[in-house]
Scaffold this motif. Structure first.
Motif, PDB file in Angstrom:
ATOM      1  N   SER A  68       4.217  10.686   2.778  1.00  0.00           N
ATOM      2  CA  SER A  68       3.800  10.776   4.170  1.00  0.00           C
ATOM      3  C   SER A  68       3.027  12.076   4.435  1.00  0.00           C
ATOM      4  N   ARG A 103      -1.194  11.699  12.924  1.00  0.00           N
ATOM      5  CA  ARG A 103      -2.272  12.213  12.072  1.00  0.00           C
ATOM      6  C   ARG A 103      -3.617  11.723  12.603  1.00  0.00           C
ATOM      7  N   ALA A 119      -0.447  11.671   2.704  1.00  0.00           N
ATOM      8  CA  ALA A 119      -1.206  10.576   3.326  1.00  0.00           C
ATOM      9  C   ALA A 119      -1.931  11.049   4.589  1.00  0.00           C
ATOM     10  N   SER A 168       0.831  -1.223   0.000  1.00  0.00           N
ATOM     11  CA  SER A 168       0.000   0.000   0.000  1.00  0.00           C
ATOM     12  C   SER A 168       0.856   1.259   0.000  1.00  0.00           C
ATOM     13  N   GLY A 169       2.068   1.181   0.579  1.00  0.00           N
ATOM     14  CA  GLY A 169       2.953   2.353   0.568  1.00  0.00           C
ATOM     15  C   GLY A 169       3.250   2.796  -0.852  1.00  0.00           C
ATOM     16  N   ARG A 183       0.302   0.788   6.877  1.00  0.00           N
ATOM     17  CA  ARG A 183       0.199   1.410   8.207  1.00  0.00           C
ATOM     18  C   ARG A 183      -1.163   1.137   8.842  1.00  0.00           C
ATOM     19  N   ASP A 184      -2.188   0.994   7.986  1.00  0.00           N
ATOM     20  CA  ASP A 184      -3.563   0.883   8.493  1.00  0.00           C
ATOM     21  C   ASP A 184      -4.280  -0.308   7.863  1.00  0.00           C
ATOM     22  N   MET A 185      -3.524  -1.330   7.455  1.00  0.00           N
ATOM     23  CA  MET A 185      -4.146  -2.480   6.782  1.00  0.00           C
ATOM     24  C   MET A 185      -5.067  -3.227   7.762  1.00  0.00           C
ATOM     25  N   ASP A 194       3.191   9.915  10.846  1.00  0.00           N
ATOM     26  CA  ASP A 194       2.295   8.777  10.599  1.00  0.00           C
ATOM     27  C   ASP A 194       1.487   8.416  11.857  1.00  0.00           C
ATOM     28  N   ARG A 247      -6.990   9.753   1.585  1.00  0.00           N
ATOM     29  CA  ARG A 247      -7.093   8.357   2.025  1.00  0.00           C
ATOM     30  C   ARG A 247      -8.411   7.742   1.557  1.00  0.00           C
ATOM     31  N   TYR A 260       0.634   5.189  -2.118  1.00  0.00           N
ATOM     32  CA  TYR A 260       0.843   6.559  -1.635  1.00  0.00           C
ATOM     33  C   TYR A 260       2.069   7.187  -2.304  1.00  0.00           C
ATOM     34  N   ARG A 261       3.109   6.367  -2.521  1.00  0.00           N
ATOM     35  CA  ARG A 261       4.318   6.877  -3.184  1.00  0.00           C
ATOM     36  C   ARG A 261       4.019   7.253  -4.643  1.00  0.00           C
ATOM     37  N   ARG A 294       9.065  10.990  10.081  1.00  0.00           N
ATOM     38  CA  ARG A 294       8.010  10.272   9.349  1.00  0.00           C
ATOM     39  C   ARG A 294       7.150   9.459  10.340  1.00  0.00           C
TER      40      ARG A 294
HETATM   41  O1  C5P Z   1       5.549   2.079   3.485  1.00  0.00           O
HETATM   42  P1  C5P Z   1       6.140   3.233   2.739  1.00  0.00           P
HETATM   43  O2  C5P Z   1       7.350   3.830   3.394  1.00  0.00           O
HETATM   44  O3  C5P Z   1       6.359   2.932   1.305  1.00  0.00           O
HETATM   45  O4  C5P Z   1       5.009   4.370   2.771  1.00  0.00           O
HETATM   46  C1  C5P Z   1       5.261   5.706   2.407  1.00  0.00           C
HETATM   47  C2  C5P Z   1       4.330   6.616   3.204  1.00  0.00           C
HETATM   48  O5  C5P Z   1       2.978   6.385   2.776  1.00  0.00           O
HETATM   49  C3  C5P Z   1       4.329   6.362   4.707  1.00  0.00           C
HETATM   50  O6  C5P Z   1       5.291   7.138   5.409  1.00  0.00           O
HETATM   51  C4  C5P Z   1       2.925   6.720   5.126  1.00  0.00           C
HETATM   52  O7  C5P Z   1       2.819   8.082   5.436  1.00  0.00           O
HETATM   53  C5  C5P Z   1       2.094   6.480   3.887  1.00  0.00           C
HETATM   54  N1  C5P Z   1       1.311   5.254   4.020  1.00  0.00           N
HETATM   55  C6  C5P Z   1       0.111   5.330   4.683  1.00  0.00           C
HETATM   56  N2  C5P Z   1      -0.686   4.247   4.780  1.00  0.00           N
HETATM   57  C7  C5P Z   1      -0.320   3.080   4.258  1.00  0.00           C
HETATM   58  C8  C5P Z   1       0.928   2.954   3.591  1.00  0.00           C
HETATM   59  C9  C5P Z   1       1.732   4.069   3.495  1.00  0.00           C
HETATM   60  O8  C5P Z   1      -0.234   6.392   5.190  1.00  0.00           O
HETATM   61  N3  C5P Z   1      -1.141   2.042   4.348  1.00  0.00           N
END
Ligand code: C5P
Length: 218
Positions: free
Chosen positions: A98, A185, A101, A34-35, A128-130, A182, A107, A38-39, A178
């Motif tokens: 981040s 928020r 997000a 999922s990251g 982060r929120d799976m 995270d 979201r 967002y990336r 970060r």
């Molecule tokens: O996991 P990764 O470092 O690739 O995620 C990048 C950013 O995306 C995280 O720092 C977080 O802010 C956001 N993110 C999120 N929810 C997720 C996955 C990532 O808010 N499920």
């Protein structure tokens, strides 16, 4: 139909990606990073030169974003027809991801895109929120963490191995910043689901973590 989901949440650098990919491969399940969603949005927003405070336009970019994932040995991500894989791991991408997000409106747009990954025979979802928001009914939930110092060291090693110059103190500060963003928020903050198993990977090898997760599912 009951499609099993294994969620692996935790802060950046805890080893979620490596563990999730390996576990998905061993189980023959699908994988949601999922990251990377967002990336990808961060890259789309940076490409469009949108001000990071302009929530309305960021939401429009998210709604119009067409993403294709190709899961080989490495994940390949195609954004609106362009291969953006090489830009996904950059620090600017992660920090921008981040920031955007943290917006609940963003979201909300990305929620369904993530739910769509739940397909037979099963899904390993990393983020982060799976376990708390996207797949609250998941059958298996893990919260994978490690100390900030250990996570910064791992990230530093990865960058050096890729031939990218890096500064350990700066990476540690970025990771702490970060984490703070995270966790603090208001919408879907990084938090452990009540029914998740906590694993601290600071003193474990990746193989030990993978075995522990596989044992939970089997
Ligand atoms: O996991 P990764 O470092 O690739 O995620 C990048 C950013 O995306 C995280 O720092 C977080 O802010 C956001 N993110 C999120 N929810 C997720 C996955 C990532 O808010 N499920």
């Amino acid at each position: 139909m009951n499609i099993p989901v294994l969620t692996i949440d935790g802060p950046s650098g805890a080893g979620k990606g490596t563990v999730s990919r390996a576990v998905a491969k061993k189980l023959g399940w699908h994988y949601l990073d999922s990251g990377s969603i967002y990336r990808s949005l961060a890259i789309a927003v940076l490409n469009a030169g949108v001000d990071l405070h302009n929530i309305e336009t960021i939401v429009e970019v998210a709604q119009g974003m067409r993403l294709d994932f190709e899961c080989g040995d490495e994940l390949t991500v195609i954004l609106n027809g362009d291969d953006i894989t090489s830009r996904l791991g950059a620090e600017t991408t992660g920090n921008t991801a981040s920031m955007i997000a943290a917006y609940p409106e963003v979201r909300a747009v990305l929620l369904q895109k993530q739910k769509d990954f739940q397909r037979l025979p099963g899904l390993v979802a990393d983020g982060r929120d799976m376990g708390t928001v996207v797949f609250p009914d998941a059958k298996y939930k893990i919260y994978l963490s490690a100390s900030a110092t250990e996570r910064a060291k791992r990230r530093y090693k990865q960058l050096i191995e890729k031939g990218i110059g890096a500064n350990l103190d700066q990476i540690t500060r970025d990771i702490e910043e970060r984490d703070r963003r995270d966790r603090e928020r208001d919408t879907a903050p990084l938090a452990m689901a009540e029914d998740a198993l906590y694993i601290d990977s600071s003193d474990m090898t990746i193989e030990q973590v993978i075995d522990k997760v596989i044992n939970l599912v089997r």
